[in-house]
Design an enzyme around this catalytic site. Structure first.
Site, mmCIF file in Angstrom:
data_model
loop_
_atom_site.group_PDB
_atom_site.id
_atom_site.type_symbol
_atom_site.label_atom_id
_atom_site.label_comp_id
_atom_site.label_asym_id
_atom_site.label_seq_id
_atom_site.Cartn_x
_atom_site.Cartn_y
_atom_site.Cartn_z
ATOM 1 N N LEU A 4 48.129 33.165 36.986
ATOM 2 C CA LEU A 4 47.677 32.729 38.306
ATOM 3 C C LEU A 4 46.190 32.965 38.552
ATOM 4 O O LEU A 4 45.716 32.813 39.680
ATOM 5 C CB LEU A 4 48.525 33.400 39.393
ATOM 6 C CG LEU A 4 50.029 33.100 39.287
ATOM 7 C CD1 LEU A 4 50.801 33.859 40.347
ATOM 8 C CD2 LEU A 4 50.306 31.610 39.370
ATOM 9 N N CYS A 5 45.432 33.324 37.509
ATOM 10 C CA CYS A 5 43.991 33.505 37.656
ATOM 11 C C CYS A 5 43.283 32.156 37.683
ATOM 12 O O CYS A 5 43.639 31.248 36.941
ATOM 13 C CB CYS A 5 43.430 34.324 36.495
ATOM 14 S SG CYS A 5 43.669 36.083 36.696
ATOM 15 N N HIS A 6 42.285 32.072 38.543
ATOM 16 C CA HIS A 6 41.486 30.854 38.633
ATOM 17 C C HIS A 6 40.481 30.793 37.492
ATOM 18 O O HIS A 6 39.876 31.816 37.154
ATOM 19 C CB HIS A 6 40.711 30.824 39.959
ATOM 20 C CG HIS A 6 41.583 30.709 41.146
ATOM 21 N ND1 HIS A 6 42.185 31.803 41.733
ATOM 22 C CD2 HIS A 6 41.981 29.635 41.868
ATOM 23 C CE1 HIS A 6 42.903 31.402 42.765
ATOM 24 N NE2 HIS A 6 42.803 30.097 42.864
ATOM 25 N N MET B 12 39.834 40.625 37.409
ATOM 26 C CA MET B 12 40.759 40.380 36.298
ATOM 27 C C MET B 12 40.008 40.112 34.993
ATOM 28 O O MET B 12 40.444 40.534 33.922
ATOM 29 C CB MET B 12 41.711 39.232 36.620
ATOM 30 C CG MET B 12 42.672 39.536 37.763
ATOM 31 S SD MET B 12 43.594 41.080 37.570
ATOM 32 C CE MET B 12 44.458 40.802 36.042
ATOM 33 N N GLU B 13 38.880 39.453 35.094
ATOM 34 C CA GLU B 13 38.077 39.205 33.900
ATOM 35 C C GLU B 13 37.529 40.512 33.328
ATOM 36 O O GLU B 13 37.501 40.698 32.101
ATOM 37 C CB GLU B 13 36.948 38.219 34.210
ATOM 38 C CG GLU B 13 37.409 36.802 34.406
ATOM 39 C CD GLU B 13 38.099 36.502 35.747
ATOM 40 O OE1 GLU B 13 38.586 35.373 35.908
ATOM 41 O OE2 GLU B 13 38.154 37.397 36.623
ATOM 42 N N ASP C 116 43.368 47.642 16.561
ATOM 43 C CA ASP C 116 43.536 46.853 15.339
ATOM 44 C C ASP C 116 42.601 47.329 14.240
ATOM 45 O O ASP C 116 42.987 47.415 13.078
ATOM 46 C CB ASP C 116 43.306 45.370 15.633
ATOM 47 C CG ASP C 116 43.491 44.517 14.402
ATOM 48 O OD1 ASP C 116 44.538 44.658 13.731
ATOM 49 O OD2 ASP C 116 42.597 43.700 14.104
#
Length: 156
Positions: free
Chosen positions: A76-78, A112-113, A127
């Protein structure tokens, strides 16, 4: 702060928030996190390096790429036009500390980014070091600051 979940409509269904009425403003967010690692990994990061190569450089690039891919990863992120993404990594005696800062001029924030940049950088560290330390742990991924928009500035 809202007293309800903004990504859920009145019937409880998930929805993308309509930001069309919001002002375009400069927005910045910073997030941080840690990857707890063994003393052997710390020694390699401070010395000869890990078998897969320059862990911090690869993780930095992965974090930047992660920020750019946030709307593909978080449903739901733009999609935003990012102005800048910086990812800094530092080695302490027991961890790799990650700080990401993301900037945009858009209608919604970049928290969010910034979080995605930290998480992807941390996953990349795991990793890169897993051959030496299978017990490495990602911790404390969180927003540190945000600025811009209607809600203004916030700091942890």
């Amino acid at each position: 702060m809202s007293d309800r979940l903004t990504h859920v409509d009145e019937s409880g269904a998930a929805r993308m928030v309509d930001v069309s009425g919001k002002d375009v403003t400069a927005r910045t967010a910073s997030a941080s996190g840690r990857v707890q690692v063994s003393e052997a990994v710390v020694a390699l990061l401070r010395g000869a390096g890990v078998p897969k190569g320059d862990t911090l450089a690869v993780a930095r690039l992965a974090g930047i790429m992660g920020a750019k891919q946030t709307p593909s990863l978080i449903p739901l992120c733009h999609p935003l036009s990012l102005s800048s993404v910086s990812v800094d990594l530092s080695v302490t005696d027991h961890a790799v500390v990650i700080l990401a800062t993301v900037r945009t001029t858009d209608r919604t924030g970049v928290e969010m980014e910034a979080l995605t940049a930290v998480a992807v950088a941390a996953l990349t560290v795991i990793d890169m070091v897993k051959a030496v330390d299978r017990a490495a742990v990602i911790t404390d991924v969180r927003v540190e600051t945000k600025s811009g928009g209607k809600s203004g500035d916030w700091a942890r």
